[in-house]
Design an enzyme around this catalytic site. Structure first.
Site, PDB file in Angstrom:
ATOM      1  N   SER A  24       0.836  -1.207   0.000  1.00 44.42           N
ATOM      2  CA  SER A  24       0.000   0.000   0.000  1.00 44.42           C
ATOM      3  C   SER A  24       0.873   1.260   0.000  1.00 44.42           C
ATOM      4  CB  SER A  24      -0.884   0.005   1.251  1.00 44.42           C
ATOM      5  OG  SER A  24      -0.070  -0.035   2.409  1.00 44.42           O
ATOM      6  N   CYS A  34       3.106  -6.960   1.876  1.00 43.16           N
ATOM      7  CA  CYS A  34       2.107  -6.309   2.730  1.00 43.16           C
ATOM      8  C   CYS A  34       1.332  -7.409   3.444  1.00 43.16           C
ATOM      9  CB  CYS A  34       1.182  -5.482   1.838  1.00 43.16           C
ATOM     10  SG  CYS A  34      -0.218  -4.765   2.689  1.00 43.16           S
ATOM     11  N   CYS A  61       3.414  -5.981  10.184  1.00 39.59           N
ATOM     12  CA  CYS A  61       3.074  -4.989   9.161  1.00 39.59           C
ATOM     13  C   CYS A  61       4.401  -4.508   8.603  1.00 39.59           C
ATOM     14  CB  CYS A  61       2.314  -3.811   9.782  1.00 39.59           C
ATOM     15  SG  CYS A  61       2.102  -2.418   8.646  1.00 39.59           S
TER      16      CYS A  61
END
Ligand code: DGL
Length: 265
Positions: free
Chosen positions: A8, A70, A182
């Site tokens: 992202s 991701c 993350c």
């Protein structure tokens, strides 16, 4: 052909950084869906559409393998992406298994830090349930870190108070391993170190993903003799602005420094 990396935002660079260590002679495309970051705070169906659009774009560029760098995108789309495309697709997921293995013997707990979406997903719950026999895995969403990273705000004075506030109800002494679930979070390892003492391991899935990528390319006889060249795209637009390109280079330098710091300790 190049290898595609997708996230992202700039989080995926933390995985690409590891790939460059293990596969320095490959060439890469790095795609950040900056128009739609953060994924972790959006509804799953909306994010799924963004992911498929981005991967369609990369597939049209011609890539020999794709790394979904991701955790959030992996948790909601990797299985369906593999059904649609015929190049190898690697994902990244929170490194819960090695964390549980190392903490069980030490009578310590595991803390998984990730996005809200990753932590809500069935894939994460199935992963924890299959491994966590003694109920030692806990989790905490840290969406603020994604925001800090996207704003290039890495300074400890800004980040540490946020972490202290989010962790205020946790008994820090109980944890043996912190899992960075993350890909935006490894940039903050120095700030996390202000809170978690040296004996606490801080791990992520990025080294495992990079090694896996190498293994798959070798098995498919697809190793290149490129130069580590990287083409950058932001939501479908090629990045040509010199300042933006130099910011990406600075991120790789920062990650080199953090790597040095963690291997010294
Ligand atoms: N870097 C991503 C991850 O690993 C997601 C961050 C976001 O867009 O919320 O989960």
């Amino acid at each position: 052909m190049r290898i595609g990396f997708f996230d992202s935002g700039i989080g995926g660079m933390t995985v690409l950084h590891q790939a460059l260590r293990f596969l320095p002679n490959e060439d890469y495309i790095f795609y950040a869906d900056t128009l739609h970051v953060p994924y972790g705070e959006k509804p799953k169906e909306e994010v799924r559409e963004y992911i498929f659009n981005a991967v369609d774009f990369m597939a049209n560029q011609g890539i020999k393998a794709l790394v979904i760098a991701c955790n959030t995108a992996t948790s909601i789309a990797v299985d369906d992406l593999r059904k649609k495309y015929d190049f190898p697709i690697l994902g990244i997921e929170p490194a819960v298994k090695p964390a549980v293995q190392s903490c069980e013997g030490k009578r310590k707990k595991v803390l998984v830090l990730a996005t809200n979406l990753t932590l809500r997903e069935e894939k994460f719950h199935n992963l924890v349930n299959s491994i966590d026999q003694h109920d030692i895995v806990e989790s905490l969403p840290l969406p603020g870190l994604v925001q800090f990273a996207e704003n290039f705000e890495f300074r400890e004075e800004k980040v540490v108070p946020y972490l202290e506030e989010r962790l205020s109800s946790f008994d820090i002494k109980q944890y043996g391993t912190i899992v960075l679930g993350c890909t935006h979070f490894p940039y903050f390892e120095d700030s996390l170190r202000e809170i978690f003492p040296e004996e606490v391991d801080i791990i992520s899935g990025s080294i495992g993903t990079a090694k896996n990528l190498k293994r798959i390319l070798e098995a498919n006889n697809q190793i290149n003799e490129g130069s580590g060249d990287i083409l950058f795209f932001k939501s479908g637009d090629k990045v040509e602005d010199q300042d933006a390109l130099s910011n990406y280079k600075k991120l790789l330098v920062k990650l080199d420094e953090l790597l040095l710091m963690s291997t010294k300790s």
